[in-house]
Design an enzyme around this catalytic site. Sequence first.
Site, PDB file in Angstrom:
ATOM      1  N   GLU A 139      -5.283   2.186  77.801  1.00  0.00           N
ATOM      2  CA  GLU A 139      -4.664   1.775  76.546  1.00  0.00           C
ATOM      3  C   GLU A 139      -3.504   2.684  76.139  1.00  0.00           C
ATOM      4  O   GLU A 139      -2.488   2.208  75.615  1.00  0.00           O
ATOM      5  CB  GLU A 139      -5.713   1.755  75.427  1.00  0.00           C
ATOM      6  CG  GLU A 139      -6.812   0.721  75.614  1.00  0.00           C
ATOM      7  CD  GLU A 139      -8.043   1.268  76.312  1.00  0.00           C
ATOM      8  OE1 GLU A 139      -9.156   0.820  75.978  1.00  0.00           O
ATOM      9  OE2 GLU A 139      -7.895   2.151  77.193  1.00  0.00           O
ATOM     10  N   LEU A 140      -3.653   4.003  76.377  1.00  0.00           N
ATOM     11  CA  LEU A 140      -2.584   4.918  75.991  1.00  0.00           C
ATOM     12  C   LEU A 140      -1.328   4.662  76.812  1.00  0.00           C
ATOM     13  O   LEU A 140      -0.214   4.676  76.277  1.00  0.00           O
ATOM     14  CB  LEU A 140      -3.045   6.365  76.159  1.00  0.00           C
ATOM     15  CG  LEU A 140      -2.036   7.433  75.718  1.00  0.00           C
ATOM     16  CD1 LEU A 140      -1.673   7.284  74.250  1.00  0.00           C
ATOM     17  CD2 LEU A 140      -2.583   8.843  75.992  1.00  0.00           C
ATOM     18  N   GLU A 154      12.166  17.353  96.284  1.00  0.00           N
ATOM     19  CA  GLU A 154      12.624  17.223  94.895  1.00  0.00           C
ATOM     20  C   GLU A 154      13.244  18.542  94.460  1.00  0.00           C
ATOM     21  O   GLU A 154      12.615  19.594  94.553  1.00  0.00           O
ATOM     22  CB  GLU A 154      11.424  16.860  94.009  1.00  0.00           C
ATOM     23  CG  GLU A 154      11.691  16.942  92.520  1.00  0.00           C
ATOM     24  CD  GLU A 154      11.352  18.300  91.955  1.00  0.00           C
ATOM     25  OE1 GLU A 154      12.095  18.750  91.056  1.00  0.00           O
ATOM     26  OE2 GLU A 154      10.372  18.918  92.388  1.00  0.00           O
ATOM     27  N   HIS A 178      12.640  10.259  87.575  1.00  0.00           N
ATOM     28  CA  HIS A 178      11.684  10.055  86.490  1.00  0.00           C
ATOM     29  C   HIS A 178      12.357  10.000  85.117  1.00  0.00           C
ATOM     30  O   HIS A 178      11.701   9.703  84.124  1.00  0.00           O
ATOM     31  CB  HIS A 178      10.621  11.149  86.502  1.00  0.00           C
ATOM     32  CG  HIS A 178       9.705  11.060  87.688  1.00  0.00           C
ATOM     33  ND1 HIS A 178       8.854  10.000  87.889  1.00  0.00           N
ATOM     34  CD2 HIS A 178       9.522  11.878  88.754  1.00  0.00           C
ATOM     35  CE1 HIS A 178       8.179  10.176  89.001  1.00  0.00           C
ATOM     36  NE2 HIS A 178       8.565  11.303  89.556  1.00  0.00           N
ATOM     37  N   TRP A 180      -5.181  12.987  97.327  1.00  0.00           N
ATOM     38  CA  TRP A 180      -5.093  12.014  96.246  1.00  0.00           C
ATOM     39  C   TRP A 180      -6.230  11.001  96.284  1.00  0.00           C
ATOM     40  O   TRP A 180      -6.123   9.903  95.745  1.00  0.00           O
ATOM     41  CB  TRP A 180      -3.733  11.331  96.273  1.00  0.00           C
ATOM     42  CG  TRP A 180      -2.634  12.273  95.877  1.00  0.00           C
ATOM     43  CD1 TRP A 180      -2.759  13.585  95.523  1.00  0.00           C
ATOM     44  CD2 TRP A 180      -1.232  11.991  95.808  1.00  0.00           C
ATOM     45  NE1 TRP A 180      -1.534  14.143  95.236  1.00  0.00           N
ATOM     46  CE2 TRP A 180      -0.573  13.184  95.409  1.00  0.00           C
ATOM     47  CE3 TRP A 180      -0.478  10.857  96.052  1.00  0.00           C
ATOM     48  CZ2 TRP A 180       0.804  13.252  95.236  1.00  0.00           C
ATOM     49  CZ3 TRP A 180       0.910  10.927  95.891  1.00  0.00           C
ATOM     50  CH2 TRP A 180       1.537  12.111  95.475  1.00  0.00           C
ATOM     51  N   ASP A 226       5.009  10.814 104.404  1.00  0.00           N
ATOM     52  CA  ASP A 226       5.142  11.560 103.148  1.00  0.00           C
ATOM     53  C   ASP A 226       3.966  12.510 102.935  1.00  0.00           C
ATOM     54  O   ASP A 226       2.806  12.122 103.101  1.00  0.00           O
ATOM     55  CB  ASP A 226       5.214  10.595 101.966  1.00  0.00           C
ATOM     56  CG  ASP A 226       6.522   9.822 101.920  1.00  0.00           C
ATOM     57  OD1 ASP A 226       7.508  10.307 102.493  1.00  0.00           O
ATOM     58  OD2 ASP A 226       6.542   8.743 101.313  1.00  0.00           O
ATOM     59  N   SER A 280      10.388   3.746  98.069  1.00  0.00           N
ATOM     60  CA  SER A 280      10.112   2.603  97.200  1.00  0.00           C
ATOM     61  C   SER A 280      11.350   2.222  96.393  1.00  0.00           C
ATOM     62  O   SER A 280      12.184   3.069  96.068  1.00  0.00           O
ATOM     63  CB  SER A 280       8.953   2.915  96.260  1.00  0.00           C
ATOM     64  OG  SER A 280       9.273   4.001  95.403  1.00  0.00           O
ATOM     65  N   HIS A 313       8.375  13.862 103.165  1.00  0.00           N
ATOM     66  CA  HIS A 313       8.868  14.057 101.796  1.00  0.00           C
ATOM     67  C   HIS A 313       7.850  14.866 101.004  1.00  0.00           C
ATOM     68  O   HIS A 313       6.641  14.640 101.103  1.00  0.00           O
ATOM     69  CB  HIS A 313       9.092  12.712 101.099  1.00  0.00           C
ATOM     70  CG  HIS A 313       9.417  12.850  99.639  1.00  0.00           C
ATOM     71  ND1 HIS A 313      10.600  13.404  99.200  1.00  0.00           N
ATOM     72  CD2 HIS A 313       8.710  12.544  98.525  1.00  0.00           C
ATOM     73  CE1 HIS A 313      10.602  13.416  97.887  1.00  0.00           C
ATOM     74  NE2 HIS A 313       9.468  12.906  97.453  1.00  0.00           N
ATOM     75  N   LYS A 328       2.762  20.560  89.534  1.00  0.00           N
ATOM     76  CA  LYS A 328       1.327  20.335  89.548  1.00  0.00           C
ATOM     77  C   LYS A 328       0.569  21.415  88.769  1.00  0.00           C
ATOM     78  O   LYS A 328       0.918  22.597  88.807  1.00  0.00           O
ATOM     79  CB  LYS A 328       0.812  20.293  90.987  1.00  0.00           C
ATOM     80  CG  LYS A 328       1.440  19.208  91.850  1.00  0.00           C
ATOM     81  CD  LYS A 328       1.031  17.822  91.430  1.00  0.00           C
ATOM     82  CE  LYS A 328       1.690  16.751  92.281  1.00  0.00           C
ATOM     83  NZ  LYS A 328       1.241  16.753  93.672  1.00  0.00           N
TER      84      LYS A 328
END
Length: 761
Positions: A17-18, A664, A693, A560, A598, A432, A640, A112
């Site tokens: 919801e957030l 990055e 981003h 992940w 990646d 992507s 990557h 992170k």
Amino acid sequence: MTTAHILGFPRIGAQRELKFAQEAFWRDEITETDLRGIGQTLRQRHWQQQADAGMNMVTVGDFAWYDQVLSTLALLGATPTRLKTVPSQLTLSDYFTMARGDTTHFAMEMTKWFDTNYHYLVPEWTADVRFDGGVDWLFDEIAEARAAGHRTKVVLIGPLTLLHRGKIKSGLTHALDLLPAAVAGYQGLLKRLQYAGIDWVQIDEPILALDLDARWRAAFAPTYQALAADAPPILLATYFDDVSEHAALLHSLPVAGVHLDLVRAPQQLDTLLADWPADRILSAGVVDGRNVWRADLDAALATLTPLHDKLGERLWIAASCSLLHVPTDLDQESALDAELTSWLAFAVQKLAEIRLLKGALDGAPDVDAFHAARQARQARFMSPRIHNQLVQKRLQGVSEALTQRQSPFNQRIEQQRARWQLPLFPTTTIGSFPQTAAIRQARAAHKRGALAHLDYLEQMRAEISSVVEQQEQLGLDVLVHGEAERNDMVEYFGEQLWGYAFTQHGWVQSYGSRCVKPPIIYGDVYRPEAITVGWSRYAQSLTLKPMKGMLTGPVTMLQWSFVRDDQPRATTALQIALALRDEVGDLEQAGIGMIQIDEPAFREGLPLKARDWPAYLDWAVKAFRISAAGVADQTQIHTHMCYAEFNDILPWIAAMDADVITIETSRSDMELLDGFGAFAYPNDIGPGVYDIHAPRIPQVEEMTRLLRKARGVIPDARLWVNPDCGLKTRSWPETQQALHNMVRAAQALRQEVAAQETGAS
């Protein structure tokens, strides 16, 4: 009676919801008042869930509109001074500008949180930053909790962890130069909490699990002497690793209690329990806050019982860390079969496990619940679905030869350059492209059976064709197929591998409104058939330019996911690597000559203490090399990495031996690249030249400036040009304009080099 509590609870909501409210606010579809109302509803629900589960206190202060570190800065008034906001008058729009940037402001850097997949916003330390107080949002939340009748414990990120996790931007020689100001800011905050009648304040100092130098260690005693003088009782929370080397320090601090992570580091208990202060609370984190398996309640109780005998009411029970890192509620789940479901516990179920342990210690054990938990664990380890004889046999045959390319890089790269004939500073993207509403709707319709398989394939091929056409129009040198068919870079692959399971509502916050649904690795991993070959072959048929095959690497597939705990993580990583090796070989056989594997989570998996690094890095590098090394010299392997500090592990990144690495770097203004230059990284590098981003579109001059900085570190022949990360979350108009500018920046750099060579001749 034993006290039960948690360090934090997931804030996104069981149905995200957030996330949806944040994004609606960013699109101007709801007002700030609407957004605040949704946040209040979520907080009240989560507090009630804690109370209903028998927690003696609800945790207040773990809610954040985007990130808990940014919210701490907003609370203290220590937001970046470059944004020229008035901390006490900060609006949610201001707050989100710091997090996401806008057309005129860069977003704060993101990386992170220790060794998790949660991304925090990095504090910016300058000589003029202040800790004079900011927003009152925390006190509003305290009032809400009290109005609902809850006893509250407030949680704060500690001052030393906050300073340590930041980055010096200007005017300082060390982050601890700001400690006096930070301590004064925390003192003011704690006095307000004491005046408000708060019973307990949990102050998180996870940096105690790191290798701290003498200056940081020495800062703890004076800091907490100053803070404890006029504050509610302090529970100092440590987690993620062993803190026993700081036992004497922790015993000496004037705090009322200490929390220990006894899941990640059970071995620390004996050392810390020796000479435990007579008036000190011990909060024992015995339920895993980082994984989804049901707790071994018998083992946890065996740990807790002697502690309870020694400490009595001074023993508290909790999860090992905040439950932010696990999904919210298993009862929401409908995608898992009954057997798998019986093995799992999400945040709400972990509350129940804590309650069961509390009841057992307090003389009211739920015998049936303990028996059910015991049976579920035994059934899991005996289940035939967790073992695959084909995988076990192949593991036995793994040798060092599987990790070796045919030739060293300096020989391979000449063959690759001859094959591809790319221009200087070749341009590409990370993989992507924008996932439009039409793409998501088609994928969802296909998943629920409302869109026929052939119709779905046709729609995805149309998307791929469009992406390839637009890349050619933009003038990119190396293309990608855009990944329209993929829901998530880990989930997509895991869905087609044996040994993985997937939830429908197992969402976890990665950062801001970005939520992920980590797969659950419950058994041996095996690839029954090719996964990406058909899509990549089709994309390559549409262009004469090189088309990268796109895969997620073995370490990231591991990191992940929620990983099985019945065998070493290294073994599971090796199983994944072997599955990916087969996919890489099939791509090469299909004519795909560039393959990107990646590994954005490679740094994330690094243990918090340097003494534990070599063991991890050895198997992580081995897993990557096994996945990549089975190709011919002229096949180019890319990887990557993003949103992490890599400079301290560069020898191991080089040992991965990828032909091209993209990283990055734009949020740090190419600072992350300095280490690659100092180390003399031997292979090709593509430093990201714009932050995908942020909603702002970088201009040609801006990217050209960054590339000039990169040229000072990387030889021209080894420098690639690309964005920071994938473009999945961006819109098409901004993507097209940003990539247009990026291609022009590369062209401008080529002209500069040509002019320099002409002038030199």
